[in-house]
Design a protein around this motif. Structure first.
Motif, mmCIF file in Angstrom:
data_model
loop_
_atom_site.group_PDB
_atom_site.id
_atom_site.type_symbol
_atom_site.label_atom_id
_atom_site.label_comp_id
_atom_site.label_asym_id
_atom_site.label_seq_id
_atom_site.Cartn_x
_atom_site.Cartn_y
_atom_site.Cartn_z
ATOM 1 N N SER A 218 1.299 3.549 2.084
ATOM 2 C CA SER A 218 2.006 3.834 3.331
ATOM 3 C C SER A 218 3.005 2.750 3.696
ATOM 4 O O SER A 218 3.836 2.942 4.583
ATOM 5 N N GLY A 219 2.902 1.635 3.029
ATOM 6 C CA GLY A 219 3.754 0.502 3.378
ATOM 7 C C GLY A 219 3.188 -0.357 4.487
ATOM 8 O O GLY A 219 3.809 -1.345 4.882
ATOM 9 N N SER A 220 2.006 -0.015 4.975
ATOM 10 C CA SER A 220 1.456 -0.734 6.122
ATOM 11 C C SER A 220 0.836 -2.075 5.744
ATOM 12 O O SER A 220 0.660 -2.936 6.598
ATOM 13 N N ARG A 221 0.491 -2.228 4.482
ATOM 14 C CA ARG A 221 -0.112 -3.483 4.029
ATOM 15 C C ARG A 221 0.703 -4.080 2.889
ATOM 16 O O ARG A 221 1.061 -3.367 1.954
ATOM 17 N N THR A 222 0.957 -5.353 3.008
ATOM 18 C CA THR A 222 1.657 -6.073 1.948
ATOM 19 C C THR A 222 0.956 -7.393 1.695
ATOM 20 O O THR A 222 0.344 -7.974 2.599
ATOM 21 N N SER B 102 0.827 -1.196 0.000
ATOM 22 C CA SER B 102 0.000 0.000 0.000
ATOM 23 C C SER B 102 0.867 1.253 0.000
ATOM 24 O O SER B 102 2.076 1.185 0.202
ATOM 25 N N SER C 230 9.076 -3.754 -0.306
ATOM 26 C CA SER C 230 9.222 -2.591 0.558
ATOM 27 C C SER C 230 9.284 -1.347 -0.310
ATOM 28 O O SER C 230 9.398 -1.438 -1.534
#
Length: 121
Positions: free
Chosen positions: A53-57, A51, A70
């Motif tokens: 924000s990097g909060s969901r992968t 995502s 990442s």
């Protein structure tokens, strides 16, 4: 948005290359990003996504625990760290960007040109 994937090449099985996807023309900080791959004679498949924000992968089951997606929004770059590579990971790897910022989009808006990863046994 122009996406440039790099980092592919010939790798021995068990190797750990890192792919990069650099963007130009726009900031990637609000985009959801994905990595896909297409092996010879096969259809393109989803590999991983992240995502904005990097909060969901999310990951393809066969790469879970081996690959890590990442992002560094300050560098406008997304990465795919690949560990414990197998010959079946051989493919052209593509990065893609989604304007919605989601990691679960079904449709991506921009695609890079692909980088070939060849895994030798």
């Amino acid at each position: 948005v122009q996406l440039q994937a790099s980092g592919g090449g010939l790798v021995q099985a068990g190797g750990s290359p890192r792919l990069s996807c650099a963007a130009s023309g726009s900031t990637l900080s609000l985009y959801g990003m994905g990595w896909f791959r297409q092996a010879p004679g096969k259809e393109r498949e989803f590999v991983a996504s992240i995502s904005w924000s990097g909060s969901r992968t999310y990951y393809l089951d066969s790469v879970k625990g081996r690959f890590t997606i990442s992002r560094d929004n300050a560098k406008n770059t997304v990465y795919l760290q690949m560990n414990s590579l197998k010959p079946e990971d051989t493919a052209v790897y593509y990065c893609a960007a989604d304007r919605s910022g989601s990691a679960t989009t079904k449709e991506y808006d921009y695609w890079g040109q692909g980088t070939l990863v060849t895994v030798s046994s």
